[in-house]
Motif scaffolding. Sequence first.
Motif, PDB file in Angstrom:
ATOM      1  N   PRO A  34       0.814  -1.219   0.000  1.00 39.59           N
ATOM      2  CA  PRO A  34       0.000   0.000   0.000  1.00 39.59           C
ATOM      3  C   PRO A  34       0.841   1.260   0.000  1.00 39.59           C
ATOM      4  O   PRO A  34       0.428   2.285  -0.562  1.00 39.59           O
TER       5      PRO A  34
ATOM      6  N   ARG B 224      -5.831  -5.654  -4.970  1.00 41.37           N
ATOM      7  CA  ARG B 224      -6.160  -5.335  -3.581  1.00 41.37           C
ATOM      8  C   ARG B 224      -7.315  -6.179  -3.063  1.00 41.37           C
ATOM      9  O   ARG B 224      -7.320  -6.598  -1.895  1.00 41.37           O
TER      10      ARG B 224
ATOM     11  N   TYR C 261      -6.576  -3.292   2.764  1.00 37.18           N
ATOM     12  CA  TYR C 261      -6.875  -3.477   1.352  1.00 37.18           C
ATOM     13  C   TYR C 261      -8.382  -3.522   1.077  1.00 37.18           C
ATOM     14  O   TYR C 261      -8.833  -3.129   0.011  1.00 37.18           O
TER      15      TYR C 261
END
Length: 261
Positions: free
Chosen positions: A33, A105, A255
Amino acid sequence: MTWSTGFFGFVAGLLIAVVTAPVGVSGAVFLLPVQLSVLGVPSPSVTPTNLLYNVVAGPGALIRHARKGCLGGPLTRRLALGTLPGVVVGAVVRVFVVPGPGVFRALVAALLLPLGLWLCLRTLRPPRTDTARSAPSGPAVTVLAVAVGVVGGIYGIGGGSILGPLLVGLGLPVAVVAPAALAATFLTSVVGATTYALLALTTTGPISPDWPLGLACGLGGLLGGYLGARLQPHLPETALRLLLGGLATSVGLLYAVQTST
């Protein structure tokens, strides 16, 4: 890459590795991320960049475990036997089938969120039977490692963040799983990064790793991994299991939120 970006990557790699290395996780899953949302590394280039981080950072914790004589056991060999071919398949899938960050994700959230919650609940409320009896057999570990290798090749996480919670949840102690998972992650990342480099020669698009950023993050992880491995013997098994489950859960939640926005 500017010096500030490199410094940020170094600090991020160091701090993440200190926390994750005691439970056999390289920390690459937490860098995803950061690289996607903060540093703007394009997809799928973010995957080989994370694998490069594992290659550079891995020896930090492995050197510490080797000095304690914790490497080279049967679990390490079985994990490597499965993850190495799996990561090659995963790299091909990542480049040609799952190139978009949205699907990427969503898959991470769907996998790690329930896995982390399961491990935390199993630790807080262990089964009545002896957990050692529920430990997976050797062939089952190898089959599991193949599947995780594919996932690791797609995500660029080497597989340790998945293998760790699974094997510990199935009854193996963290002290045994951590060095084996880190060793398998390192070997898998070497093969995975090489596979992406070869694919970049024949495929257009951002497939090669961001070399300067990967090296900067990896150097931080190299130092942090060594410090984290030194910390592991001072933490009780229950704390390590909860830390591992908490890490998996937090990544899954992160996520899931990014996917929904």
